[in-house]
Design a protein around this motif. Structure first.
Motif, PDB file in Angstrom:
ATOM      1  N   TYR A 197       0.761  -1.227  -0.009  1.00 30.03           N
ATOM      2  CA  TYR A 197      -0.019  -0.141  -0.050  1.00 30.03           C
ATOM      3  C   TYR A 197       0.944   1.283  -0.019  1.00 30.03           C
ATOM      4  O   TYR A 197       0.326   2.276  -0.302  1.00 30.03           O
ATOM      5  CB  TYR A 197      -0.847  -0.142   1.154  1.00 30.03           C
ATOM      6  N   GLY A 204      -0.299   4.199  -2.398  1.00 32.69           N
ATOM      7  CA  GLY A 204      -1.003   3.778  -3.581  1.00 32.69           C
ATOM      8  C   GLY A 204      -0.951   2.230  -3.888  1.00 32.69           C
ATOM      9  O   GLY A 204      -0.091   1.775  -3.123  1.00 32.69           O
ATOM     10  N   LYS A 205      -2.133   1.828  -4.191  1.00 30.50           N
ATOM     11  CA  LYS A 205      -2.338   0.421  -3.804  1.00 30.50           C
ATOM     12  C   LYS A 205      -2.620  -0.295  -5.479  1.00 30.50           C
ATOM     13  O   LYS A 205      -2.773  -1.343  -5.631  1.00 30.50           O
ATOM     14  CB  LYS A 205      -3.077  -0.054  -3.044  1.00 30.50           C
ATOM     15  N   SER A 206      -2.767   0.851  -6.224  1.00 27.82           N
ATOM     16  CA  SER A 206      -3.263   0.429  -7.800  1.00 27.82           C
ATOM     17  C   SER A 206      -2.064  -0.578  -8.193  1.00 27.82           C
ATOM     18  O   SER A 206      -0.962  -0.457  -7.813  1.00 27.82           O
ATOM     19  CB  SER A 206      -3.352   1.417  -8.520  1.00 27.82           C
ATOM     20  N   ASP A 379      -6.709   4.472  -6.300  1.00 27.20           N
ATOM     21  CA  ASP A 379      -6.075   4.901  -5.038  1.00 27.20           C
ATOM     22  C   ASP A 379      -6.830   5.938  -4.377  1.00 27.20           C
ATOM     23  O   ASP A 379      -6.117   6.486  -3.277  1.00 27.20           O
ATOM     24  CB  ASP A 379      -4.678   5.305  -5.710  1.00 27.20           C
TER      25      ASP A 379
END
Ligand SMILES: Nc1ncnc2c1ncn2[C@@H]1O[C@H](COP(=O)(O)OP(=O)(O)OP(=O)(O)O)[C@@H](O)[C@H]1O
Ligand SMILES: [Mg+2]
Length: 526
Positions: A197, A204-206, A379
């Motif tokens: 993450y 951001g976790k995309s 995100d």
């Protein structure tokens, strides 16, 4: 595999081809090691620099003669020591040059240059070429004109030409190696994607951010120069810091210089320092950023704003690790890792002569392209929550929560200013909410509510069309949309559609062209 399109588009080679073409009246083309041609000379519209070559290519068996010559050139390159040769083509006394493209001893292909004759050629020999052309199907007029047009080169001239062609081949090999290195790294990184993450302070976790994290993990440890690209506020500086603080240099200095903040002279002295008396006001020696950052990392922000003369100096430090302070006579040695960032289109700048291609390839060993927020909307909630927590803690408030409509508005907004803009908006909302526990949409700033209103206006089947940006862009988008839909409706009958839309057929055709809508027709029919 060589990416021939990249090679063909290489600005340095194009320029060189143009100059060589002008001086020597020859055409240059590339083939792979099997002799397949990867150049525009096979295109119908290709404009030959050599009249002879043009005439030959229109002969009934012109292409076959060329293939035969290519085979001959490849054989020479394959079989003998040496990386470039000249040899006689299918036409007696008309010569061709071939130079080898290779990487780590592997034969990849060749650069060819064709045609010229020696200045020792006799008129009888020229007549022989002419009759051969006619025998092969050329008109007498074309044969005469193309023979008259053949460049007669002196020995030192064609020796020089051979060298130049060797240079082109060398450039192709170098670029091939650079591209290959990059691809190997990217494959490496795609092999195992995690579900982090955050990375350092980047959130951001995309999937796109996961890819960035993996790339960063791989590159931080290396000493490679890195180019960071992305729109405003996407986190370029954060990425530079993350690289530094995850590298073996983490205990040394991280320095950021904004290249656009200085004029040329100042930047020179800021980067490389100056000696006492170098210019009025230089009352004592001053260390430049390169010296201060010795052992650490120097982040050159907005590198696209650096002047060409500064680019030359930078290239020198990168290549030799030495630089010359302003006014100094002795170069200094440094060990600095350079990271660079820009939101400009450097390739476009290279084409316009505003950015050096050699520097570009030197810096762009690894390219980190940070996606804009609109390309990774998943995100947004995570970023909102993180910034919310941070701001609430900072203000000593208990944690607030998002109203449903506020969350929706955030997700719908296109965030031209990216993460920075989003962060500002969150912080502003926390302040405005005061003691309220829930953040309601009435607090949203007008630029978000207004932009969202126009996109959610009753536009019927025009959903998805961007109504922001310049009017012209929006109009064009609308026009393109109408034509695209209209074409489908009218089964691609342009006369009918032009009547429906109230425009002339010619103007419709122009617009179809402009928006590239004909291609879709083809694709749809396939
Ligand atoms: N992925 C992210 N996670 C957390 N914060 C972020 C992220 N991206 C950007 N930010 C925030 O946005 C601010 C701007 O980031 P940064 O300065 O690194 O962007 P930039 O690409 O260099 O922008 P500019 O083009 O304006 O120079 C940062 O200070 C940080 O607070
Ligand atoms: Mg920045």
């Amino acid at each position: 595999m060589i990416d021939w399109k990249t090679i063909k588009d290489l600005h340095a080679n194009k320029k060189l081809e143009e100059v060589i073409g002008k001086w020597f009246g020859v055409d240059i083309f590339y083939t792979d090691k099997h002799g397949n041609i990867h150049s525009d000379i096979l295109d119908k519209e290709y404009e030959f620099r050599s009249h002879f070559f043009k005439v030959q290519s229109h002969l009934p068996y012109g292409k076959e003669f060329l293939t035969q010559d290519i085979e001959k050139g490849l054989e020479l390159l394959n079989g003998q020591d040496g990386s470039s040769f000249y040899f006689e083509s299918f036409f007696p006394n008309v010569r061709m040059i071939s130079a080898k493209i290779e990487s780590e001893g592997e034969f990849l292909g060749a650069v060819f240059c064709y045609p010229y004759v020696s200045d020792q050629i006799t008129s009888a020999e020229l007549d022989e070429i002419k009759s051969k052309l006619i025998e092969c199907g050329s008109s007498e007029e074309d044969a005469t004109a193309s023979c008259d047009n053949l460049k007669k080169l002196k020995t030192h001239e064609y020796d020089y030409l051979k060298e130049l062609i060797g240079l082109v081949a060398h450039e192709v090999s170098t670029v091939y190696e650079e591209v290959n290195k990059r691809e190997a790294r990217i494959m490496d990184l795609n092999a195992e994607l995690g579900n982090k993450y955050r990375y350092h302070n980047i959130i951001g976790k995309s999937k796109k951010m996961q890819e960035i994290y993996h790339l960063l993990t791989k590159v931080s440890n290396s000493e490679a120069t890195i180019m960071i690209q992305g729109e405003n506020g996407t986190g370029k500086e954060m990425v530079a810091k993350a690289i530094h603080f995850n590298s073996p240099r983490k205990d040394a200095v991280f320095m950021a210089v904004n290249c656009s903040a200085f004029n040329d002279n100042l930047l020179d002295s800021e980067l490389f320092g100056h000696v006492k008396g170098a210019f009025t006001g230089a009352v004592k020696d001053k260390k430049g950023f390169f010296e201060v950052a010795n052992g650490g990392t120097l982040f050159l922000d907005e590198i696209g704003d650096m002047s060409l003369s500064m680019q030359v100096k930078l290239l020198r430090v990168l290549q030799e690790n030495t630089f010359l302070p302003v006014g100094a006579t002795q170069p200094k040695k440094v060990n600095v890792r350079v990271l660079a960032a820009t939101n400009k289109d450097l390739k476009g700048m290279i084409a316009k002569g505003e950015f050096r291609e050699d520097l570009y390839y030197r810096i762009n060993v690894i390219n980190v392209h940070i996606p804009a927020l609109r390309e990774r909307t998943e995100d947004i909630p995570l970023l909102m929550d993180t910034f919310l927590e941070k701001k609430c803690a900072e203000m000593g408030h208990p944690l607030k929560q998002w109203g449903k409509k506020t969350l929706e508005a955030f997700l719908d907004h296109k965030w031209p200013g990216n993460v920075r803009e989003l962060q500002n908006e969150v912080e502003r909302l926390v302040v405005l909410a005061g003691d309220e526990k829930t953040i309601t949409p009435d607090l949203l700033s007008s630029r978000i509510t207004e932009a969202n209103e126009s996109t959610t206006a009753p536009t019927g089947n025009l959903k998805g069309i961007n109504t922001r940006g310049t009017l012209r862009a929006a109009l064009e988008e609308l026009e393109a949309y109408m034509i695209k839909e209209g074409l489908k409706r009218c089964n691609y009958n342009k006369s009918r559609l032009s009547k429906e839309l109230g425009v002339s057929r010619a103007s419709l055709i122009m617009k179809v062209d402009k928006y590239g809508l004909d291609k879709r027709k083809k694709a749809a029919n396939e």
